[in-house]
Design an enzyme around this catalytic site. Structure first.
Site, PDB file in Angstrom:
ATOM      1  N   GLU A  89      42.394  40.202  53.502  1.00  0.00           N
ATOM      2  CA  GLU A  89      42.338  38.764  52.675  1.00  0.00           C
ATOM      3  C   GLU A  89      43.883  38.130  52.946  1.00  0.00           C
ATOM      4  O   GLU A  89      45.020  38.865  52.779  1.00  0.00           O
ATOM      5  CB  GLU A  89      42.167  38.379  52.183  1.00  0.00           C
ATOM      6  N   CYS A 102      49.159  33.518  50.714  1.00  0.00           N
ATOM      7  CA  CYS A 102      49.369  34.569  49.570  1.00  0.00           C
ATOM      8  C   CYS A 102      48.977  35.719  50.861  1.00  0.00           C
ATOM      9  O   CYS A 102      47.630  35.529  51.310  1.00  0.00           O
ATOM     10  CB  CYS A 102      48.278  34.388  48.944  1.00  0.00           C
ATOM     11  N   CYS A 109      43.582  49.373  46.742  1.00  0.00           N
ATOM     12  CA  CYS A 109      44.955  49.333  46.165  1.00  0.00           C
ATOM     13  C   CYS A 109      44.919  50.690  45.316  1.00  0.00           C
ATOM     14  O   CYS A 109      43.432  50.283  44.507  1.00  0.00           O
ATOM     15  CB  CYS A 109      45.108  48.022  45.572  1.00  0.00           C
ATOM     16  N   CYS A 113      44.134  48.398  38.592  1.00  0.00           N
ATOM     17  CA  CYS A 113      43.960  47.412  37.297  1.00  0.00           C
ATOM     18  C   CYS A 113      42.926  46.757  36.915  1.00  0.00           C
ATOM     19  O   CYS A 113      41.843  46.675  37.821  1.00  0.00           O
ATOM     20  CB  CYS A 113      44.276  46.320  37.472  1.00  0.00           C
ATOM     21  N   CYS A 116      40.860  44.208  37.918  1.00  0.00           N
ATOM     22  CA  CYS A 116      41.022  43.389  39.783  1.00  0.00           C
ATOM     23  C   CYS A 116      40.097  43.665  40.698  1.00  0.00           C
ATOM     24  O   CYS A 116      39.883  45.515  40.801  1.00  0.00           O
ATOM     25  CB  CYS A 116      42.558  43.144  39.548  1.00  0.00           C
ATOM     26  N   SER A 211      52.881  41.600  37.280  1.00  0.00           N
ATOM     27  CA  SER A 211      52.975  41.446  35.901  1.00  0.00           C
ATOM     28  C   SER A 211      51.990  41.629  34.787  1.00  0.00           C
ATOM     29  O   SER A 211      51.764  43.518  35.258  1.00  0.00           O
ATOM     30  CB  SER A 211      51.109  42.040  37.209  1.00  0.00           C
ATOM     31  N   HIS A 213      50.832  40.801  31.387  1.00  0.00           N
ATOM     32  CA  HIS A 213      49.046  40.844  31.017  1.00  0.00           C
ATOM     33  C   HIS A 213      49.144  41.199  29.245  1.00  0.00           C
ATOM     34  O   HIS A 213      47.698  40.831  28.761  1.00  0.00           O
ATOM     35  CB  HIS A 213      48.553  41.369  32.332  1.00  0.00           C
ATOM     36  N   ASN A 287      39.885  34.465  36.851  1.00  0.00           N
ATOM     37  CA  ASN A 287      38.680  34.323  37.742  1.00  0.00           C
ATOM     38  C   ASN A 287      37.803  35.499  37.772  1.00  0.00           C
ATOM     39  O   ASN A 287      38.454  36.388  38.177  1.00  0.00           O
ATOM     40  CB  ASN A 287      39.874  33.882  39.201  1.00  0.00           C
ATOM     41  N   CYS A 330      42.330  37.309  43.891  1.00  0.00           N
ATOM     42  CA  CYS A 330      42.868  39.093  44.815  1.00  0.00           C
ATOM     43  C   CYS A 330      41.553  40.298  45.358  1.00  0.00           C
ATOM     44  O   CYS A 330      41.087  40.256  44.379  1.00  0.00           O
ATOM     45  CB  CYS A 330      43.854  39.634  44.005  1.00  0.00           C
TER      46      CYS A 330
HETATM   47  N1  SAH Z   1      49.821  44.664  42.826  1.00  0.00           N
HETATM   48  C1  SAH Z   1      50.394  43.189  42.908  1.00  0.00           C
HETATM   49  C2  SAH Z   1      50.299  41.660  43.665  1.00  0.00           C
HETATM   50  C3  SAH Z   1      48.457  41.535  43.766  1.00  0.00           C
HETATM   51  S1  SAH Z   1      47.687  41.217  42.498  1.00  0.00           S
HETATM   52  C4  SAH Z   1      50.198  42.694  41.178  1.00  0.00           C
HETATM   53  O1  SAH Z   1      49.897  43.771  40.584  1.00  0.00           O
HETATM   54  O2  SAH Z   1      51.854  41.811  41.108  1.00  0.00           O
HETATM   55  C5  SAH Z   1      48.355  39.231  42.479  1.00  0.00           C
HETATM   56  C6  SAH Z   1      48.331  39.170  40.347  1.00  0.00           C
HETATM   57  O3  SAH Z   1      47.118  38.879  40.874  1.00  0.00           O
HETATM   58  C7  SAH Z   1      48.448  39.789  39.642  1.00  0.00           C
HETATM   59  O4  SAH Z   1      48.893  38.957  38.669  1.00  0.00           O
HETATM   60  C8  SAH Z   1      46.849  40.329  39.624  1.00  0.00           C
HETATM   61  O5  SAH Z   1      47.102  41.137  37.871  1.00  0.00           O
HETATM   62  C9  SAH Z   1      45.997  39.329  39.571  1.00  0.00           C
HETATM   63  N2  SAH Z   1      44.944  39.143  39.588  1.00  0.00           N
HETATM   64  C10 SAH Z   1      44.222  39.947  40.121  1.00  0.00           C
HETATM   65  N3  SAH Z   1      42.812  39.971  40.006  1.00  0.00           N
HETATM   66  C11 SAH Z   1      43.281  38.559  39.297  1.00  0.00           C
HETATM   67  C12 SAH Z   1      41.200  37.355  38.483  1.00  0.00           C
HETATM   68  N4  SAH Z   1      40.505  37.992  38.985  1.00  0.00           N
HETATM   69  N5  SAH Z   1      41.824  36.210  38.916  1.00  0.00           N
HETATM   70  C13 SAH Z   1      43.100  36.268  38.364  1.00  0.00           C
HETATM   71  N6  SAH Z   1      44.108  36.814  38.515  1.00  0.00           N
HETATM   72  C14 SAH Z   1      44.175  38.249  39.388  1.00  0.00           C
END
Ligand code: SAH
Length: 340
Positions: A89, A102, A109, A113, A116, A211, A213, A287, A330
């Site tokens: 995507e 983006c 992946c 996490c 995610c 990231s 968190h 999200n 994501c």
């Molecule tokens: N792997 C990389 C890039 C992809 S994720 C990373 O971890 O940074 C991009 C961002 O979106 C990350 O900060 C991730 O933690 C966040 N993300 C993933 N799922 C999400 C969700 N449901 N709502 C908001 N942010 C989210």
């Protein structure tokens, strides 16, 4: 056969030298690919027949294909089908400062996490450089617009596909290529410390986002398995090195997850951790996905958290929400598609 959009200018120059041609051929080809945007090699009218034949015999020009588009206000999400049938995507966001895309860097992946969607579908493979380049080219072509900013925050962990991602950056950053300023490109990583160390020596002015968190190992271990490999003190250590070496500010992304990482204590702990660092925190309202375990923090609590950071002198913003109505978090569109 290798796709021609996998090649940096340097690599194409090497190729032409290796077949006894002049190096400037590479520049001409780059110009056709990235400035004039030809659809096939026959359109490269200033290149002599023999050379065109050689290119035709040695390179593929295949594109990736858009198979679904979801529309929201100032946001559009694209589902691409790759040549091997896999899906990825990209999300386009229209800002007042430009058009930001983006992009995905892997099919799936492996970072796992917990909150995610991308991590639910394990990594199938890395994207090749051309598959990243073409997320930009195909969308620019379909939408008749120019992308001014690129963020590597789609599906995948960019630093788990380091070499292809670096080539991608060199192509889009090259003034002879897509000419995107390094400061308009952002790499986001969950914290692969060895790769952050490598990246700081590439001499690129690209933005780095982490990231993060969670303000401590106990919470971070629970939601981000990568923290068991590289804990917070190692991560902060390499970020300090990065800032010293590049003199660039680092972004800390912080998703607000209800009852997990959004308490006042967390805000205080995070402030202490980041005090004095050339960093800024980007708070991201979660999200919500199909995963019912995680909920989005209520707005009042987001404000409370923000105020504590601010009061403690930390630079902080709350990310404007774009994608929630169209499943733009994501990996969400792809994971729905694969389940159908
Ligand atoms: N792997 C990389 C890039 C992809 S994720 C990373 O971890 O940074 C991009 C961002 O979106 C990350 O900060 C991730 O933690 C966040 N993300 C993933 N799922 C999400 C969700 N449901 N709502 C908001 N942010 C989210």
């Amino acid at each position: 056969m290798n796709n021609i959009y996998n090649y940096t200018l340097d690599e194409l120059e090497e190729y032409f030298l290796s077949i006894g041609e002049k190096k400037f051929k590479a520049l001409q080809i780059f110009d056709w690919l990235y400035k004039k945007r030809v659809k096939c090699i026959d359109e490269m009218t200033n290149i002599k027949k023999d050379t065109l034949k050689n290119i035709e015999n040695n390179f593929k020009f295949d594109k990736i294909e858009i198979v679904d588009i979801k529309n929201g206000k100032d946001v559009k999400k694209y589902l691409f089908k790759l040549e091997d049938g896999n899906y990825i995507e990209a999300v386009l966001m229209i800002h007042n400062y430009g058009n930001s895309l983006c992009i995905s860097t892997q099919v799936g992946c492996n970072m796992g996490c917990k909150f995610c969607e991308s991590g639910r579908l394990k990594k199938k493979r890395n994207l090749e450089t051309y598959e990243m380049v073409q997320q930009i080219l195909v969308i620019e072509d379909v939408e008749k617009l120019r992308i001014s900013h690129v963020v590597l925050m789609g599906i995948g962990e960019p630093f788990d596909n380091y070499d292809n991602v670096l080539k991608f950056i060199r192509i889009i950053n090259n003034p002879k290529g897509l000419e995107l300023g390094a400061r308009h490109i952002t790499i986001s990583t969950c914290g692969l410390v060895d790769k952050i160390r490598k990246f700081m020596n590439e001499n690129l002015q690209v933005n780095l986002a982490i990231s993060f968190h969670a303000p401590n190992d106990e919470i971070r271990n629970k939601i981000m398995p990568i923290n068991k490999r590289y804990n917070i003190s190692e991560l902060i250590g390499v970020i300090k090195e990065y800032i010293k070496k590049t003199n660039r500010r680092v972004t800390f992304e912080y998703i607000m997850l209800e009852g997990i990482n959004d308490s006042k204590e967390c805000a205080k702990e995070l402030s202490i951790l980041l005090k004095g660092l050339n960093a800024y925190v980007n708070m991201i309202p979660y999200n919500e996905t199909n995963n019912i375990e995680y909920k989005r923090t209520k707005n009042e609590k987001i404000v409370e958290f923000y105020d504590i950071l601010k009061k403690n002198g930390i630079n902080v913003t709350v990310r404007r929400e774009f994608g929630s109505l169209i499943d733009a978090a994501c990996g969400q569109l792809r994971s729905k598609h694969e389940e159908e």
